[in-house]
Design a protein around this motif. Structure first.
Motif, PDB file in Angstrom:
ATOM      1  N   LYS A  61      65.199  22.803  20.877  1.00  0.00           N
ATOM      2  CA  LYS A  61      63.947  22.883  19.919  1.00  0.00           C
ATOM      3  C   LYS A  61      63.086  21.853  20.322  1.00  0.00           C
ATOM      4  CE  LYS A  61      65.798  21.064  15.639  1.00  0.00           C
ATOM      5  NZ  LYS A  61      66.238  21.295  14.647  1.00  0.00           N
ATOM      6  N   ILE A  62      61.907  22.019  20.001  1.00  0.00           N
ATOM      7  CA  ILE A  62      60.745  21.116  20.306  1.00  0.00           C
ATOM      8  C   ILE A  62      60.113  20.935  18.884  1.00  0.00           C
ATOM      9  CG2 ILE A  62      61.001  20.981  22.679  1.00  0.00           C
ATOM     10  CD1 ILE A  62      58.411  22.281  22.824  1.00  0.00           C
ATOM     11  N   GLY A  63      58.931  20.151  18.839  1.00  0.00           N
ATOM     12  CA  GLY A  63      57.770  20.056  17.935  1.00  0.00           C
ATOM     13  C   GLY A  63      56.550  20.558  18.839  1.00  0.00           C
ATOM     14  N   ARG A  64      55.565  19.740  18.465  1.00  0.00           N
ATOM     15  CA  ARG A  64      54.263  20.028  19.085  1.00  0.00           C
ATOM     16  C   ARG A  64      54.427  19.836  20.523  1.00  0.00           C
ATOM     17  NH1 ARG A  64      49.323  17.221  16.861  1.00  0.00           N
ATOM     18  NH2 ARG A  64      50.178  18.254  15.199  1.00  0.00           N
ATOM     19  N   GLY A  65      54.003  20.622  21.683  1.00  0.00           N
ATOM     20  CA  GLY A  65      54.064  20.333  22.957  1.00  0.00           C
ATOM     21  C   GLY A  65      54.183  21.869  23.804  1.00  0.00           C
ATOM     22  N   TYR A  66      54.473  21.886  24.985  1.00  0.00           N
ATOM     23  CA  TYR A  66      54.374  23.007  25.808  1.00  0.00           C
ATOM     24  C   TYR A  66      55.790  23.596  25.947  1.00  0.00           C
ATOM     25  CZ  TYR A  66      49.928  20.941  26.958  1.00  0.00           C
ATOM     26  OH  TYR A  66      48.552  20.573  26.764  1.00  0.00           O
ATOM     27  N   LEU A  67      55.475  24.971  25.873  1.00  0.00           N
ATOM     28  CA  LEU A  67      56.479  25.985  26.133  1.00  0.00           C
ATOM     29  C   LEU A  67      56.571  26.358  27.487  1.00  0.00           C
ATOM     30  CD1 LEU A  67      59.098  27.550  25.164  1.00  0.00           C
ATOM     31  CD2 LEU A  67      57.549  29.109  24.293  1.00  0.00           C
ATOM     32  N   VAL A  68      57.301  26.514  28.241  1.00  0.00           N
ATOM     33  CA  VAL A  68      57.176  27.102  29.870  1.00  0.00           C
ATOM     34  C   VAL A  68      58.354  28.145  29.906  1.00  0.00           C
ATOM     35  CG1 VAL A  68      57.363  26.413  32.187  1.00  0.00           C
ATOM     36  CG2 VAL A  68      56.348  24.892  30.657  1.00  0.00           C
ATOM     37  N   LEU A  69      57.808  29.075  29.886  1.00  0.00           N
ATOM     38  CA  LEU A  69      58.813  30.338  30.488  1.00  0.00           C
ATOM     39  C   LEU A  69      58.472  30.690  31.831  1.00  0.00           C
ATOM     40  CD1 LEU A  69      57.729  32.646  27.545  1.00  0.00           C
ATOM     41  CD2 LEU A  69      59.793  31.264  27.759  1.00  0.00           C
ATOM     42  N   PHE A  73      55.424  32.017  36.101  1.00  0.00           N
ATOM     43  CA  PHE A  73      55.336  30.790  35.107  1.00  0.00           C
ATOM     44  C   PHE A  73      54.421  31.113  33.934  1.00  0.00           C
ATOM     45  CE2 PHE A  73      57.224  29.102  38.714  1.00  0.00           C
ATOM     46  CZ  PHE A  73      57.742  27.611  38.092  1.00  0.00           C
ATOM     47  N   VAL A  74      54.863  31.083  32.838  1.00  0.00           N
ATOM     48  CA  VAL A  74      53.657  31.079  31.595  1.00  0.00           C
ATOM     49  C   VAL A  74      53.938  29.932  30.892  1.00  0.00           C
ATOM     50  CG1 VAL A  74      53.236  32.354  29.488  1.00  0.00           C
ATOM     51  CG2 VAL A  74      54.215  33.681  31.391  1.00  0.00           C
ATOM     52  N   ILE A  75      52.742  29.386  30.597  1.00  0.00           N
ATOM     53  CA  ILE A  75      52.825  27.955  29.884  1.00  0.00           C
ATOM     54  C   ILE A  75      51.945  28.042  28.635  1.00  0.00           C
ATOM     55  CG2 ILE A  75      52.156  25.570  29.900  1.00  0.00           C
ATOM     56  CD1 ILE A  75      52.257  25.858  33.149  1.00  0.00           C
ATOM     57  N   GLN A  76      52.701  27.657  27.560  1.00  0.00           N
ATOM     58  CA  GLN A  76      51.810  27.753  26.374  1.00  0.00           C
ATOM     59  C   GLN A  76      52.133  26.679  25.242  1.00  0.00           C
ATOM     60  OE1 GLN A  76      53.055  31.497  24.274  1.00  0.00           O
ATOM     61  NE2 GLN A  76      51.976  31.010  22.422  1.00  0.00           N
ATOM     62  N   ARG A  77      50.780  26.265  24.784  1.00  0.00           N
ATOM     63  CA  ARG A  77      51.159  25.263  24.000  1.00  0.00           C
ATOM     64  C   ARG A  77      51.514  25.546  22.605  1.00  0.00           C
ATOM     65  NH1 ARG A  77      45.463  21.724  23.240  1.00  0.00           N
ATOM     66  NH2 ARG A  77      44.646  24.080  23.679  1.00  0.00           N
ATOM     67  N   VAL A  78      52.451  24.785  21.974  1.00  0.00           N
ATOM     68  CA  VAL A  78      53.309  25.333  20.736  1.00  0.00           C
ATOM     69  C   VAL A  78      52.988  24.414  19.569  1.00  0.00           C
ATOM     70  CG1 VAL A  78      54.427  27.121  21.747  1.00  0.00           C
ATOM     71  CG2 VAL A  78      55.259  25.027  21.497  1.00  0.00           C
ATOM     72  N   THR A  79      53.340  24.472  18.239  1.00  0.00           N
ATOM     73  CA  THR A  79      53.365  23.504  17.427  1.00  0.00           C
ATOM     74  C   THR A  79      54.962  23.130  17.211  1.00  0.00           C
ATOM     75  OG1 THR A  79      53.120  25.370  15.606  1.00  0.00           O
ATOM     76  CG2 THR A  79      51.333  24.123  16.179  1.00  0.00           C
ATOM     77  N   GLU A  80      55.715  24.369  17.489  1.00  0.00           N
ATOM     78  CA  GLU A  80      57.052  24.134  17.717  1.00  0.00           C
ATOM     79  C   GLU A  80      57.851  25.606  18.277  1.00  0.00           C
ATOM     80  OE1 GLU A  80      58.593  26.285  13.313  1.00  0.00           O
ATOM     81  OE2 GLU A  80      57.989  24.138  13.173  1.00  0.00           O
ATOM     82  N   ALA A  81      58.979  25.232  18.860  1.00  0.00           N
ATOM     83  CA  ALA A  81      59.735  26.429  19.617  1.00  0.00           C
ATOM     84  C   ALA A  81      61.180  25.934  19.519  1.00  0.00           C
ATOM     85  CB  ALA A  81      59.127  26.541  21.062  1.00  0.00           C
ATOM     86  N   SER A  82      61.865  27.058  19.642  1.00  0.00           N
ATOM     87  CA  SER A  82      63.530  26.941  19.728  1.00  0.00           C
ATOM     88  C   SER A  82      64.023  27.903  20.543  1.00  0.00           C
ATOM     89  CB  SER A  82      63.724  26.949  18.382  1.00  0.00           C
ATOM     90  OG  SER A  82      63.699  28.267  17.778  1.00  0.00           O
TER      91      SER A  82
END
Length: 49
Positions: free
Chosen positions: A22-30, A3-12
């Motif tokens: 897609k998301i705005g600010r939040g956490y991206l989990v791979l 698991f890789v967890i990263q805080r992001v300002t946006e992701a898609s």
């Protein structure tokens, strides 16, 4: 299993050049799962601090 967890300002996520999520600010989990990984291993990683 990893698991890789990263805080992001946006992701898609794009599939075949089309945005499917897609998301705005939040956490991206791979999550990387292998054929030999079990539910027990997943539960252990989820509870890890």
């Amino acid at each position: 299993m990893k698991f890789v967890i990263q805080r992001v300002t946006e992701a898609s996520v794009e599939v075949d050049s089309q945005t499917v999520g897609k998301i705005g600010r939040g956490y991206l989990v791979l999550v990387g799962v292998g054929q030999k990984d079990t539910r027990t291993e997943a539960d252990k990683l989820i509870k890890k601090k």
